[in-house]
Write a protein that holds these residues in place. Structure first.
Motif, PDB file in Angstrom:
ATOM      1  N   LYS A   4       0.771  -1.183   0.042  1.00 25.59           N
ATOM      2  CA  LYS A   4       0.075   0.076  -0.019  1.00 25.59           C
ATOM      3  C   LYS A   4       0.681   1.404  -0.129  1.00 25.59           C
ATOM      4  CE  LYS A   4      -3.843  -0.133   2.581  1.00 25.59           C
ATOM      5  NZ  LYS A   4      -4.665  -0.387   3.919  1.00 25.59           N
ATOM      6  N   THR A   5       2.263   1.371   0.581  1.00 28.90           N
ATOM      7  CA  THR A   5       2.859   2.553   0.688  1.00 28.90           C
ATOM      8  C   THR A   5       4.151   2.452  -0.038  1.00 28.90           C
ATOM      9  OG1 THR A   5       4.052   1.631   2.827  1.00 28.90           O
ATOM     10  CG2 THR A   5       1.866   2.989   3.121  1.00 28.90           C
ATOM     11  N   GLY A   6       4.585   1.337  -0.353  1.00 24.94           N
ATOM     12  CA  GLY A   6       5.941   1.411  -1.046  1.00 24.94           C
ATOM     13  C   GLY A   6       6.307  -0.050  -1.578  1.00 24.94           C
ATOM     14  N   VAL A   7       7.114  -0.154  -2.521  1.00 24.88           N
ATOM     15  CA  VAL A   7       7.837  -1.418  -2.895  1.00 24.88           C
ATOM     16  C   VAL A   7       9.286  -1.083  -3.374  1.00 24.88           C
ATOM     17  CG1 VAL A   7       7.786  -3.547  -4.245  1.00 24.88           C
ATOM     18  CG2 VAL A   7       5.660  -2.453  -3.599  1.00 24.88           C
ATOM     19  N   ASN A  18       3.937 -10.248 -10.661  1.00 31.45           N
ATOM     20  CA  ASN A  18       3.618  -9.008 -10.972  1.00 31.45           C
ATOM     21  C   ASN A  18       3.872  -8.347  -9.588  1.00 31.45           C
ATOM     22  OD1 ASN A  18       2.281  -8.839 -13.813  1.00 31.45           O
ATOM     23  ND2 ASN A  18       0.652 -10.133 -12.867  1.00 31.45           N
ATOM     24  N   VAL A  19       4.179  -6.986  -9.649  1.00 28.38           N
ATOM     25  CA  VAL A  19       4.359  -6.126  -8.523  1.00 28.38           C
ATOM     26  C   VAL A  19       3.292  -4.861  -8.751  1.00 28.38           C
ATOM     27  CG1 VAL A  19       5.777  -4.365  -7.517  1.00 28.38           C
ATOM     28  CG2 VAL A  19       6.937  -6.389  -8.938  1.00 28.38           C
ATOM     29  N   GLY A  20       2.409  -4.654  -7.580  1.00 29.43           N
ATOM     30  CA  GLY A  20       1.464  -3.677  -7.484  1.00 29.43           C
ATOM     31  C   GLY A  20       1.484  -2.857  -6.336  1.00 29.43           C
ATOM     32  N   LEU A  21       1.222  -1.557  -6.411  1.00 28.99           N
ATOM     33  CA  LEU A  21       1.317  -0.687  -5.325  1.00 28.99           C
ATOM     34  C   LEU A  21      -0.045   0.250  -5.596  1.00 28.99           C
ATOM     35  CD1 LEU A  21       2.775   0.876  -3.145  1.00 28.99           C
ATOM     36  CD2 LEU A  21       3.864   2.403  -4.727  1.00 28.99           C
ATOM     37  N   SER A  22      -0.812   0.305  -4.361  1.00 31.96           N
ATOM     38  CA  SER A  22      -1.930   1.107  -4.356  1.00 31.96           C
ATOM     39  C   SER A  22      -2.393   1.320  -2.588  1.00 31.96           C
ATOM     40  CB  SER A  22      -3.063   0.554  -5.101  1.00 31.96           C
ATOM     41  OG  SER A  22      -4.105   1.529  -4.770  1.00 31.96           O
ATOM     42  N   PRO A  23      -2.659   2.422  -2.123  1.00 29.68           N
ATOM     43  CA  PRO A  23      -3.237   3.693  -3.109  1.00 29.68           C
ATOM     44  C   PRO A  23      -1.836   4.671  -3.267  1.00 29.68           C
ATOM     45  CG  PRO A  23      -3.588   4.245  -0.939  1.00 29.68           C
ATOM     46  CD  PRO A  23      -3.201   2.661  -0.674  1.00 29.68           C
ATOM     47  N   ALA A  25       1.390   6.142  -5.377  1.00 28.47           N
ATOM     48  CA  ALA A  25       1.588   6.410  -6.551  1.00 28.47           C
ATOM     49  C   ALA A  25       2.745   5.573  -7.181  1.00 28.47           C
ATOM     50  CB  ALA A  25       1.382   7.975  -7.053  1.00 28.47           C
ATOM     51  N   ARG A  26       3.077   5.622  -8.447  1.00 27.26           N
ATOM     52  CA  ARG A  26       4.461   5.389  -9.004  1.00 27.26           C
ATOM     53  C   ARG A  26       5.561   5.653  -8.145  1.00 27.26           C
ATOM     54  NH1 ARG A  26       3.708   6.277 -15.142  1.00 27.26           N
ATOM     55  NH2 ARG A  26       1.375   6.782 -14.503  1.00 27.26           N
ATOM     56  N   ILE A  27       5.614   6.895  -7.660  1.00 25.92           N
ATOM     57  CA  ILE A  27       6.897   7.510  -6.902  1.00 25.92           C
ATOM     58  C   ILE A  27       7.143   6.462  -5.749  1.00 25.92           C
ATOM     59  CG2 ILE A  27       5.430   8.627  -5.293  1.00 25.92           C
ATOM     60  CD1 ILE A  27       7.581  11.031  -5.530  1.00 25.92           C
ATOM     61  N   GLY A  28       6.264   5.610  -5.311  1.00 25.88           N
ATOM     62  CA  GLY A  28       6.624   4.673  -4.146  1.00 25.88           C
ATOM     63  C   GLY A  28       7.309   3.437  -4.598  1.00 25.88           C
ATOM     64  N   LEU A  29       7.520   3.208  -5.987  1.00 28.13           N
ATOM     65  CA  LEU A  29       8.242   2.014  -6.569  1.00 28.13           C
ATOM     66  C   LEU A  29       9.789   2.608  -6.757  1.00 28.13           C
ATOM     67  CD1 LEU A  29       5.816   0.878  -9.634  1.00 28.13           C
ATOM     68  CD2 LEU A  29       6.135  -0.174  -7.345  1.00 28.13           C
ATOM     69  N   LEU A 198       4.179 -11.700  -1.339  1.00 31.21           N
ATOM     70  CA  LEU A 198       4.584 -10.749  -0.403  1.00 31.21           C
ATOM     71  C   LEU A 198       3.295  -9.819  -0.346  1.00 31.21           C
ATOM     72  CD1 LEU A 198       8.317 -10.021  -0.917  1.00 31.21           C
ATOM     73  CD2 LEU A 198       7.277 -11.863   0.485  1.00 31.21           C
ATOM     74  N   LEU A 199       2.477  -9.720   0.436  1.00 26.78           N
ATOM     75  CA  LEU A 199       1.239  -9.157   0.480  1.00 26.78           C
ATOM     76  C   LEU A 199       1.408  -7.982   1.991  1.00 26.78           C
ATOM     77  CD1 LEU A 199      -1.008 -11.769  -0.594  1.00 26.78           C
ATOM     78  CD2 LEU A 199       0.060 -10.308  -1.903  1.00 26.78           C
ATOM     79  N   ALA A 200       1.388  -6.782   1.715  1.00 29.27           N
ATOM     80  CA  ALA A 200       1.851  -6.074   2.784  1.00 29.27           C
ATOM     81  C   ALA A 200       1.036  -4.809   2.740  1.00 29.27           C
ATOM     82  CB  ALA A 200       3.459  -5.477   2.989  1.00 29.27           C
ATOM     83  N   GLN A 201       0.389  -4.610   4.061  1.00 28.22           N
ATOM     84  CA  GLN A 201      -0.406  -3.306   3.995  1.00 28.22           C
ATOM     85  C   GLN A 201       0.520  -2.183   4.387  1.00 28.22           C
ATOM     86  OE1 GLN A 201      -4.204  -4.111   6.430  1.00 28.22           O
ATOM     87  NE2 GLN A 201      -3.964  -6.360   6.133  1.00 28.22           N
ATOM     88  N   THR A 202       1.621  -2.227   4.469  1.00 25.99           N
ATOM     89  CA  THR A 202       2.429  -1.045   4.332  1.00 25.99           C
ATOM     90  C   THR A 202       3.390  -1.184   3.298  1.00 25.99           C
ATOM     91  OG1 THR A 202       3.866  -1.716   6.033  1.00 25.99           O
ATOM     92  CG2 THR A 202       2.220  -0.293   6.765  1.00 25.99           C
ATOM     93  N   ALA A 203       4.796  -1.602   3.480  1.00 26.55           N
ATOM     94  CA  ALA A 203       5.662  -1.549   2.307  1.00 26.55           C
ATOM     95  C   ALA A 203       6.392  -2.833   2.383  1.00 26.55           C
ATOM     96  CB  ALA A 203       6.734  -0.400   2.719  1.00 26.55           C
TER      97      ALA A 203
END
Length: 214
Positions: A4-7, A18-23, A25-29, A198-203
Motif C-alpha cells: 500500500k505504501t511502497g515497494v 507482478n508488482v502492485g502498489l496502491s493507493p 502512486a508510482r513514486i513509491g516504486l 509478499l502482501l503488505a499493508q504498508t511496504a
C-alpha cells in the motif's frame, strides 16, 4: 508482490510475478528503473528486475489499473482478516516453542502465537500437496540469515499462509516459502529468496531478492 505504501528494491532482485502498489502512486516504486509500456498506454511499466511477461502497476497508472489495484488491495485485506479469524487446530498448535521455532518439523494445521515468532534455524513443513498451513503471529516474524523453510512430502508454497500483525524480516541468504499476509512491513535481506507472495499493508523492501510466485 502487493503493498500500500511502497515497494523498494536494491538491485538486482529477480521477481517472477507482478508488482502492485496502491493507493500510493508510482513514486513509491523505488529502485526498479521502470520502463514505460511500449504501447504508450501507461497501464503498466516493466523492469529488468521483473521477469517478463510480468509487470509493475501503481495507483496513478492509466485506467483500468487503479480500479484493479483497489480490488486487489481489498482482497489482500480480506485474506488477512480471514486468516486472523481462523481457530488454532489444537493446543499442540498454539504457542509452539514459545515463539522460538528451533529445528522443528510442522505438519499441516492452523498455528497461533500470542507473541512474536523467531525462526533461528531451518524450518521443515511436512505434508501432502493438498495440506494447508496457516500461521497466525500476533507480533513480529523474524527468520535468521542463511536458513531455509524446507517443504517435504509434497507440501506446496501456495498452501502456506503467514498472517503477521507486526513487521516481517527475513535474513540475508535465507530461503522462505508461502504467502505472507503482513499488516505492516515485509523486508527481505540481501540475496534472500521466497517461493510465495509478499502482501503488505504498508511496504515491501527487497535486497537483491528472488521472488517466485507459486
Amino acid at each position: 508482490i502487493l503493498a500500500k505504501t511502497g515497494v523498494s528494491t536494491v538491485p538486482s532482485s529477480a521477481v517472477t510475478g507482478n508488482v502492485g502498489l496502491s493507493p500510493t502512486a508510482r513514486i513509491g516504486l523505488t529502485g526498479w528503473s521502470e520502463t514505460a509500456a511500449p504501447d504508450a498506454s501507461d497501464i503498466y511499466s516493466t523492469s529488468a528486475q521483473v521477469v517478463a511477461p510480468f509487470k509493475l502497476y501503481a495507483a496513478d497508472y492509466a485506467p483500468p489499473t487503479p480500479t484493479k489495484l483497489t480490488t486487489a488491495v481489498l482482497s489482500m485485506q480480506a485474506a488477512y482478516t480471514d486468516a486472523a479469524g481462523r481457530t488454532a487446530t489444537s493446543a499442540a498448535t498454539t504457542n509452539v516453542g514459545g515463539g522460538t521455532l528451533t529445528s522443528l518439523t510442522l505438519v499441516a494445521g492452523v498455528y497461533e502465537w500470542g507473541t512474536a515468532v523467531v525462526i533461528p534455524t531451518d524450518l521443515t513443513l511436512s505434508g501432502s500437496a493438498t495440506d494447508v498451513w496457516i500461521f497466525k503471529v500476533a507480533g513480529t516474524l523474524d527468520m535468521a540469515a542463511a536458513k531455509n523453510v524446507i517443504l517435504s512430502n509434497g507440501a506446496l508454497p501456495e498452501n502456506i499462509f503467514w498472517q503477521v500483525s507486526g513487521a516481517v524480516t527475513v535474513g540475508a541468504n535465507t530461503h522462505f516459502a508461502g504467502n505472507i499476509l503482513g499488516q505492516t512491513s515485509i523486508t527481505f535481506g540481501n540475496l534472500a529468496s521466497i517461493n510465495g507472495r509478499l502482501l503488505a499493508q504498508t511496504a515491501v523492501s527487497l535486497g537483491a531478492t528472488t521472488v517466485t510466485v507459486p
